[in-house]
Motif scaffolding. Sequence first.
Motif, PDB file in Angstrom:
ATOM      1  N   SER A   1      58.884  24.550 140.582  1.00 39.50           N
ATOM      2  CA  SER A   1      57.677  24.000 140.489  1.00 39.50           C
ATOM      3  C   SER A   1      56.796  24.309 141.683  1.00 39.50           C
ATOM      4  O   SER A   1      55.659  24.270 141.704  1.00 39.50           O
ATOM      5  CB  SER A   1      57.858  22.604 140.145  1.00 39.50           C
ATOM      6  N   ALA A   2      57.530  24.365 142.951  1.00 41.34           N
ATOM      7  CA  ALA A   2      57.106  24.777 144.247  1.00 41.34           C
ATOM      8  C   ALA A   2      56.543  26.181 144.280  1.00 41.34           C
ATOM      9  O   ALA A   2      56.197  26.476 145.442  1.00 41.34           O
ATOM     10  CB  ALA A   2      57.724  24.165 145.535  1.00 41.34           C
ATOM     11  N   SER A   3      56.690  27.008 143.376  1.00 41.90           N
ATOM     12  CA  SER A   3      56.311  28.422 143.314  1.00 41.90           C
ATOM     13  C   SER A   3      57.536  29.070 143.452  1.00 41.90           C
ATOM     14  O   SER A   3      58.365  28.661 143.989  1.00 41.90           O
ATOM     15  CB  SER A   3      55.183  28.556 144.209  1.00 41.90           C
ATOM     16  N   TRP A   4      57.579  30.409 142.767  1.00 43.43           N
ATOM     17  CA  TRP A   4      58.615  31.499 142.884  1.00 43.43           C
ATOM     18  C   TRP A   4      57.815  32.563 142.735  1.00 43.43           C
ATOM     19  O   TRP A   4      56.620  32.805 142.774  1.00 43.43           O
ATOM     20  CB  TRP A   4      59.544  30.994 141.835  1.00 43.43           C
ATOM     21  N   ASP A   5      58.589  33.708 142.583  1.00 47.28           N
ATOM     22  CA  ASP A   5      58.121  34.977 142.310  1.00 47.28           C
ATOM     23  C   ASP A   5      57.582  35.285 140.927  1.00 47.28           C
ATOM     24  O   ASP A   5      57.346  36.599 140.356  1.00 47.28           O
ATOM     25  CB  ASP A   5      58.823  36.173 142.866  1.00 47.28           C
ATOM     26  N   TRP A   6      57.466  34.086 140.534  1.00 47.67           N
ATOM     27  CA  TRP A   6      57.021  34.274 138.607  1.00 47.67           C
ATOM     28  C   TRP A   6      56.087  33.204 138.370  1.00 47.67           C
ATOM     29  O   TRP A   6      55.483  33.413 137.270  1.00 47.67           O
ATOM     30  CB  TRP A   6      58.160  34.316 137.987  1.00 47.67           C
ATOM     31  N   ILE A   7      55.861  32.082 138.850  1.00 42.02           N
ATOM     32  CA  ILE A   7      55.129  31.016 138.874  1.00 42.02           C
ATOM     33  C   ILE A   7      54.172  30.386 139.717  1.00 42.02           C
ATOM     34  O   ILE A   7      54.970  30.717 141.199  1.00 42.02           O
ATOM     35  CB  ILE A   7      55.627  29.662 137.949  1.00 42.02           C
ATOM     36  N   PRO A   8      53.035  30.170 139.883  1.00 36.83           N
ATOM     37  CA  PRO A   8      52.492  29.588 141.136  1.00 36.83           C
ATOM     38  C   PRO A   8      53.116  28.039 141.217  1.00 36.83           C
ATOM     39  O   PRO A   8      53.715  27.290 140.599  1.00 36.83           O
ATOM     40  CB  PRO A   8      51.073  29.671 140.578  1.00 36.83           C
TER      41      PRO A   8
END
Length: 976
Positions: free
Chosen positions: A185-192
């Motif tokens: 939830s704190a961002s990854w290489d697929w979601i903000p």
Amino acid sequence: MFSKHLIKCLAFFLFPVATFAQVQKASLNSAAIAWQVKPQAEVGADSLSILKQGYTGQGWVNAVVPGTVFSSYVAAGLEKDPNYADNIHNVDRAKYDRSYWYRTEFTVPAGFNKEIIWLNFEGINRWGDVYLNGKRLATLKGMMQRGTFDITKLVNRNGKNVLAVLVGVPQLPLNNYGSPTYVASASWDWIPYVPGLNSGIVDDVYLSNTGKIVMEDPWIRTNLPTNARADIEIKVDVKNVSAQNQQGELIGTIMPGNITFSKKFDVEAGRIATVSLSKEQYSNLSIHNPRLWWPNGYGDPNLYTCEFKLKIGDEVTDLKKVSFGIRKYSYDTEGGVLHIAINGRRVFLKGGNWGMSEYLLRARGEEYDLKVRLHKEMNYNVIRNWLGSTTDEEFYQACDKYGILVWDDFWLNANPTLPADINNFNENAVEKIRRYRNYACIALWCGNNEGVPQPPLNGWLAESIKTFDHNDRHYQPCSNTGNLSGSGLWGNKDPRWYFTKYPAAYFGTGDGPGWGLRSEIGTAVFPNVESLKKFIPEKYLWPRNEMWNKHYFGTNAGNAAPDDYDRSITERYGAPTGIEDYTKKAQFLNIETNKAMYEGWLANMWEDASGVMIWMSQSAYPSMVWQTYDYYYDLTGAYWGVKSACEPLHILWDPTSNSVKVTNTTATDYKNLQAEAAVYNMDGKEVTKFRQNATIDSYSDTSTESFVIPFFSNQKDLAYQKPVVASSGGNTQFINDGNDSSRWSADNLDGEWIYIDLQSEHMVNRVSLNWENAYAKEYKIQLSTDAQNWTDAVTVMQGKTGPEALSFTETRARYVRMQGIKRGTGWGYSLFDFKVYGADADTNGLTDVHFIKLKLKDASGWLVSENFYWRGLNMKDFTALNKLPKLAVKTSEKITKRNGKYYVSVKVSSPDGVAFGIRVQALNSKTGEQILPGIVSNNYFTLFKGESSEVLIEFDETLLKAGEKPVIKAEPYNAP
């Protein structure tokens, strides 16, 4: 994406009352009653008032329960659509990264006539203080921690009750300090970054009504002495919530079979007693000829139910219904590779990772059935619940239903940081195991993504699995080491790379090189233009720009190597002229790459491949990466590549050796199969000299070669009698003299080498070596144009005695070298032959691009598998496809409607020539938009002149309004 028919509103939980026999439940979700939410800081002096009736404060927002704070504000229209453009990147995080109050009022249903009323919470992220009628009940911590509160003395049975929950956000950094939580939830290489870090009441809330003794987590274990007999063991914790000792009776009925049992017990006041039943006491708990639960492709996912009833005298105090499958898992690590078996049969794993069900946790109820069914339709048999990011029970229910194994992670990621509260982490882990252990689908528990849990968690997890799951499933501490072959790579590769020893991993090389069991591998997957327009504003559609990066096609998704993906489209299909052309060409790149990922592993089944999982198989956020179907359920080229490759009985072409193999990932042996291959030029005419036929037997869980398509039968060895240079040893001329009994041998050192001067530059793509007993265990094939600067073409980490054919990407070179790394014996390297082949060889009458059609028929002539490839003389150049004559296909359809579904049967034909890569869509007759989601039988198929094919499309009738109907659009790549 989230149409009303997909919202979680199960009959079992409908308000005011849903009845299971004599025990009643009433939903307190927002589909049943009104919830509101407001920041704690803005409630201020009203903090005590909100806990009481009659509160009329201002500024509250209607809340979605189950759901998150941020998604409630989105649903209320107070935030711009976070899916669109860069809206979510512009949200004020501080507004949501803080504590919020949830508040509602409810009445107790009149039918609640038993002694005890319970308030039940299934999950709050990251913590919640629960208050009822002004009294604090408890603090729940972690999205898996359940709250079951006896509110009998506190609740008002005849009037309004005030329920309030103060919800707090996880602590940063989530990885792993804030865990257990939704770590991505704190961002990854697929979601903000998700504002509020997905904090909220994220699972069901409901009331229940029981007597004085209740059940907690009935546990049904199944053992198979043989597949002809199942022994059932049952354990039920019975809690006495009264102040007196109680004598009760546990009664159960297993269906099908109408197997009944009962057992009396005593339980002390305020205590828990464990009631155990086994075949030693109850002979009917040995089930003869059981209906076993099998993963998809290996048999039916048969399920049983057990209805439990608790009684005190004649009074029924509690009831529960448990679904389970009869199965037994076993595991081995033969050859340093993890293998998973079920019911005594090894299963070749074909599947994908789920990053999250949806990045704002808005996937509910029936949507899980849809997502998992699409995985079944792709012929998958496993889903990895990455980082345990999917916590809804409906996910496991759907996997049980469709025969999809679950590799189930806990909430740790490749980081030596321990959670801030390791005890709470462990409590949540135990809750997860207890809640879901009855599900047949769970095949493996995994402690940490790309790392080993830090002490003491690794030991705690192992012990919790032993205690609460009896080690019925394997515990894998790390997702990419320990008899696994690593994770990655994730960028787009030439399809041949997946067939070549060995597809390299990025993280965690495991216990040696190989295909092995790969927990992650993937590529960018660009959607179709129809979906792109739903989340990218028109002015940013073309050319590539920063808005694309906001949806993870750029530096934000570096692992996806979007630059390589871009380059591959241009190299293979020609420079795109605009976004329509780009997305169209992207689908064929998607098909090629994703099909090859699975076929490369399948072609090497058990030698040493045991399974592969793509990163990712479903989409949590509208993007251009990590998906098969996209966020809107449009089925991209990746979906069709996977669906083809993962057929249970499948015929495939290995582009490195031109071998045609039949792979069998079923429980059935097939005799007298007819394998066929035919090659066609771009005019649709067969080049008959390449036609091949064979009769073969295909045994369960095997990959069997049928024949080799003779593309290189007349190809010249470019190295024959050319100059040779070696680091040591004599007789270098023997290595390419055409005599397979003469040899070159080097000094007894690891780093020796030998190269051949081809005397002019060629496009080379293949070498053939023939090792004497003194072989190289590790070595490289290297290429150069000047004999000074060398490029690695192939790295071999498991060399062997005898012939070895190695293919690689076409590269212009004059010099070809074998560079030794490690000897396989105490002697120096010794080679009988060193041959080199080029891509600029005789075309054999083939057009620049040509087509391979494979067919597999059973003994009675029935077609059981079909496969289609496009191949270039230059294996990376398909630009000649753009010269195909423009043509249209014809369609006719039959539309029926039954049981709430539309079924459309489409016949597609090509009367005029080669229709390459036909895409069929069902559109709304009024809006012209795609009808999604839908189940489609086939797409991106090719027809030659006079051929036709049938496509079946299924979708819910609720997707069309009155006066609307489905219309069909079918276009080939070479449409006018």
